[in-house]
Design a protein around this motif. Structure first.
Motif, PDB file in Angstrom:
ATOM      1  N   TYR A 118       0.831  -1.203   0.000  1.00  0.00           N
ATOM      2  CA  TYR A 118       0.000   0.000   0.000  1.00  0.00           C
ATOM      3  C   TYR A 118       0.871   1.261   0.000  1.00  0.00           C
ATOM      4  O   TYR A 118       0.562   2.238  -0.694  1.00  0.00           O
ATOM      5  CB  TYR A 118      -0.934   0.019   1.220  1.00  0.00           C
ATOM      6  CG  TYR A 118      -2.148  -0.897   1.121  1.00  0.00           C
ATOM      7  CD1 TYR A 118      -2.599  -1.386  -0.107  1.00  0.00           C
ATOM      8  CD2 TYR A 118      -2.865  -1.257   2.263  1.00  0.00           C
ATOM      9  CE1 TYR A 118      -3.708  -2.211  -0.178  1.00  0.00           C
ATOM     10  CE2 TYR A 118      -3.984  -2.081   2.196  1.00  0.00           C
ATOM     11  CZ  TYR A 118      -4.400  -2.560   0.972  1.00  0.00           C
ATOM     12  OH  TYR A 118      -5.500  -3.373   0.906  1.00  0.00           O
ATOM     13  N   SER A 119       1.984   1.228   0.758  1.00  0.00           N
ATOM     14  CA  SER A 119       2.866   2.402   0.834  1.00  0.00           C
ATOM     15  C   SER A 119       3.420   2.743  -0.547  1.00  0.00           C
ATOM     16  O   SER A 119       3.497   3.914  -0.915  1.00  0.00           O
ATOM     17  CB  SER A 119       4.042   2.146   1.776  1.00  0.00           C
ATOM     18  OG  SER A 119       3.564   1.711   3.008  1.00  0.00           O
ATOM     19  N   GLU A 120       3.806   1.693  -1.289  1.00  0.00           N
ATOM     20  CA  GLU A 120       4.324   1.908  -2.651  1.00  0.00           C
ATOM     21  C   GLU A 120       3.294   2.610  -3.524  1.00  0.00           C
ATOM     22  O   GLU A 120       3.611   3.521  -4.274  1.00  0.00           O
ATOM     23  CB  GLU A 120       4.661   0.551  -3.294  1.00  0.00           C
ATOM     24  CG  GLU A 120       6.094   0.107  -3.119  1.00  0.00           C
ATOM     25  CD  GLU A 120       6.464  -1.066  -4.025  1.00  0.00           C
ATOM     26  OE1 GLU A 120       7.540  -1.627  -3.810  1.00  0.00           O
ATOM     27  OE2 GLU A 120       5.677  -1.438  -4.937  1.00  0.00           O
ATOM     28  N   ARG A 121       2.046   2.134  -3.436  1.00  0.00           N
ATOM     29  CA  ARG A 121       0.978   2.712  -4.265  1.00  0.00           C
ATOM     30  C   ARG A 121       0.736   4.168  -3.874  1.00  0.00           C
ATOM     31  O   ARG A 121       0.617   5.037  -4.716  1.00  0.00           O
ATOM     32  CB  ARG A 121      -0.328   1.930  -4.128  1.00  0.00           C
ATOM     33  CG  ARG A 121      -0.295   0.458  -4.555  1.00  0.00           C
ATOM     34  CD  ARG A 121      -0.323   0.266  -6.047  1.00  0.00           C
ATOM     35  NE  ARG A 121       0.866   0.740  -6.730  1.00  0.00           N
ATOM     36  CZ  ARG A 121       2.058   0.128  -6.675  1.00  0.00           C
ATOM     37  NH1 ARG A 121       2.235  -0.959  -5.966  1.00  0.00           N
ATOM     38  NH2 ARG A 121       3.090   0.615  -7.330  1.00  0.00           N
ATOM     39  N   ILE A 122       0.651   4.405  -2.566  1.00  0.00           N
ATOM     40  CA  ILE A 122       0.336   5.750  -2.088  1.00  0.00           C
ATOM     41  C   ILE A 122       1.475   6.711  -2.441  1.00  0.00           C
ATOM     42  O   ILE A 122       1.242   7.832  -2.883  1.00  0.00           O
ATOM     43  CB  ILE A 122       0.041   5.733  -0.568  1.00  0.00           C
ATOM     44  CG1 ILE A 122      -1.267   4.946  -0.328  1.00  0.00           C
ATOM     45  CG2 ILE A 122      -0.082   7.143  -0.011  1.00  0.00           C
ATOM     46  CD1 ILE A 122      -1.493   4.514   1.106  1.00  0.00           C
ATOM     47  N   ALA A 123       2.737   6.239  -2.300  1.00  0.00           N
ATOM     48  CA  ALA A 123       3.897   7.063  -2.640  1.00  0.00           C
ATOM     49  C   ALA A 123       3.870   7.435  -4.125  1.00  0.00           C
ATOM     50  O   ALA A 123       4.305   8.521  -4.506  1.00  0.00           O
ATOM     51  CB  ALA A 123       5.182   6.324  -2.297  1.00  0.00           C
TER      52      ALA A 123
END
Lengths: 200, 89
Positions: A118-123
């Motif tokens: 999720y962090s990758e997507r949000i970043a």
């Protein structure tokens, strides 16, 4: 492994006769829940059919390795739960407790991997409002994650049941039903991962 | 612990891990191969896995016919539906 005084349930010992794993209520819930997910799976493919290029481009941004690693974590956890049920039937409560703890940590590992994902997507600013693909990706994987977190609560209850001696008929049914709930969390991911990450 | 592992569910687990590897390989291949065919195979594998989890992990193969039948019907109907929407939707 320590043998204890826990008596295998007469119901559980009679594996030759046909019987409902857990109890009926659990199965109404499981069949209902997987049917709701079937609607979501279908809706995802209907939307994909309307926006094939957008879905394929967006899907290519997902990290398929995260999804595959999480599949392995859930499969390992499911095997642990199968073995924990067998251990309980063999009155090996210590083994059952250890196996449930193992399954629990696989679930925690799934959440950690999901957090990275999720962090990758949000970043990358690929969030639910970006387009229809990311909306469905977050809603479907998020709903699954919600089930998994409830499943960790169920596993915790199973752990404490495995510490008790002389489970009642109702407690045995809860143990088996809880195990089936955890398998359902695994089962849903076995469709979600290929559907969202691989099918194009 | 080894006695606990002596169950068909352990063999099924090996099949599930192998099937996951096959799907992952099919789904991450680059190049000019047929994505559509690969995706159909991936969806079929997914529902074979679902059925195996139901039959062996959830122990539905030992369940009354009605319950087992409902689950088998679920696998068949949802798999057919998804393949239909994927191919013709």
């Amino acid at each position: 492994m320590q043998s204890t005084t826990t008596q295998p349930s007469p119901l559980l010992a009679a594996t030759k006769t046909k019987r409902i794993p857990g109890e009926e209520g659990v199965w109404i819930f499981i069949l209902g829940d997987i049917s709701v997910f079937a609607v979501f799976f279908t809706y995802y493919l209907v939307q994909r059919g309307k926006h094939v290029e957008l879905f394929d481009l967006a899907q290519a941004t997902l990290n398929k390795n995260f999804g595959a690693v999480n599949t392995v974590f859930l499969l390992i956890s499911s095997l642990f739960v199968v073995l924990a049920v067998r251990a309980m039937r063999a009155a090996e409560r210590i083994a059952a407790q250890r196996l449930i703890v193992g399954a629990f940590f696989c679930g925690v590992a799934f959440i950690i991997v999901k957090t990275f994902e999720y962090s990758e997507r949000i970043a990358a600013k690929q969030i639910p409002t970006t387009n229809g693909f990311y909306l469905l990706y977050f809603v479907l994987t998020g709903l699954h994650l919600f089930h998994l977190i409830i499943g960790l609560g169920v596993l915790t209850t199973l752990f404490f049941l495995a510490r008790r001696t002389g489970l009642s008929k109702h407690q045995w049914a809860f143990f088996e039903g809880g195990a089936c709930f955890w398998h359902m969390v695994d089962l849903l991911w076995l469709v979600l991962f290929p559907l969202i990450f691989l099918v194009r | 612990m080894t006695a606990l592992l002596r169950t068909p569910a352990t063999a099924v687990w090996v099949v599930l891990i192998t099937a996951t590897a096959v799907s992952w390989t099919l789904g991450t291949q680059h190049g000019t191969h047929d994505h559509k065919l690969a995706s159909v195979i991936i969806l079929l594998i997914a529902f074979i896995k679902v059925r195996l989890v139901g039959m062996y992990f959830m122990e539905l193969r030992e369940a009354p016919n009605v319950l087992r039948g409902l689950f088998e019907a679920y696998c068949l109907i949802v798999c057919t539906l998804l393949l239909g929407v994927f191919l013709f939707g």
